[in-house]
Design a protein around this motif. Structure first.
Motif, mmCIF file in Angstrom:
data_model
loop_
_atom_site.group_PDB
_atom_site.id
_atom_site.type_symbol
_atom_site.label_atom_id
_atom_site.label_comp_id
_atom_site.label_asym_id
_atom_site.label_seq_id
_atom_site.Cartn_x
_atom_site.Cartn_y
_atom_site.Cartn_z
ATOM 1 N N GLY A 92 -12.210 -8.624 -45.304
ATOM 2 C CA GLY A 92 -12.238 -7.240 -45.761
ATOM 3 C C GLY A 92 -13.612 -6.634 -45.573
ATOM 4 N N VAL A 93 -13.730 -5.387 -45.963
ATOM 5 C CA VAL A 93 -15.029 -4.727 -45.987
ATOM 6 C C VAL A 93 -15.629 -4.949 -47.377
ATOM 7 C CG1 VAL A 93 -16.282 -2.562 -45.772
ATOM 8 C CG2 VAL A 93 -14.282 -2.996 -44.324
ATOM 9 N N TYR A 94 -16.837 -5.465 -47.388
ATOM 10 C CA TYR A 94 -17.516 -5.769 -48.649
ATOM 11 C C TYR A 94 -18.536 -4.675 -48.946
ATOM 12 C CZ TYR A 94 -15.384 -10.335 -49.087
ATOM 13 O OH TYR A 94 -14.478 -11.363 -49.257
ATOM 14 N N TYR A 95 -18.463 -4.163 -50.172
ATOM 15 C CA TYR A 95 -19.341 -3.090 -50.613
ATOM 16 C C TYR A 95 -20.187 -3.556 -51.783
ATOM 17 C CZ TYR A 95 -15.975 -0.100 -48.146
ATOM 18 O OH TYR A 95 -15.164 0.481 -47.209
ATOM 19 N N CYS A 96 -21.433 -3.150 -51.796
ATOM 20 C CA CYS A 96 -22.215 -3.326 -53.018
ATOM 21 C C CYS A 96 -22.294 -1.986 -53.730
ATOM 22 C CB CYS A 96 -23.603 -3.898 -52.747
ATOM 23 S SG CYS A 96 -24.769 -2.778 -51.964
ATOM 24 N N ALA A 97 -22.486 -2.058 -55.036
ATOM 25 C CA ALA A 97 -22.479 -0.857 -55.857
ATOM 26 C C ALA A 97 -23.446 -1.021 -57.013
ATOM 27 C CB ALA A 97 -21.074 -0.571 -56.368
ATOM 28 N N ALA A 98 -23.946 0.107 -57.492
ATOM 29 C CA ALA A 98 -24.910 0.113 -58.598
ATOM 30 C C ALA A 98 -24.367 0.949 -59.742
ATOM 31 C CB ALA A 98 -26.248 0.666 -58.128
#
Length: 122
Positions: A92-98
């Motif tokens: 999948g597409v991996y996203y980081c988030a804050a």
């Protein structure tokens, strides 16, 4: 705004490992909880892992417990996701988030990166 940039994705065989990184120029990086999410084609974005501001509190989705590890280096304004024993379903597409407070749902996060593709072949 908190600019986030992921890197480290790629194509790997099942059983292999990858290490994702997410860096920011934001000087107040240590004041944010950070999370990793992923999205497979045709599916909703799902929680993978999260880490508190100091790195002491960590949480994982059941599907990745024991295989993935989240960490952060506040001196480098970077959060990492070490992924071991990868499976095709990790693709999948991996996203980081804050987020100011963090959590396990996408709506709890305020800032997102563009994502990095992870493909695990069988």
């Amino acid at each position: 705004q908190v600019p986030l940039e992921e890197s480290g994705g790629g194509l790997v065989q099942a059983g292999g490992s990858l290490r994702l990184s997410c860096a920011t120029s934001e000087r107040t990086f240590s004041s944010y909880a950070m999370g990793w999410f992923r999205q497979a084609p045709g599916k909703e974005r799902e929680f993978v892992a999260a880490i508190g501001r100091s790195g002491e509190i960590r949480s994982y989705a059941d599907s990745v417990k024991g295989r993935f590890a989240i960490s952060r280096d506040n001196a480098k304004n970077t959060v990492y996701l070490q992924m071991n024993s990868l499976k095709p379903e990790d693709t999948g597409v991996y996203y980081c988030a804050a987020a100011q407070r963090g959590g396990t749902t996408p709506r709890q996060y305020d800032y997102w990166g563009q994502g990095t593709q992870v493909t695990v072949s069988s």
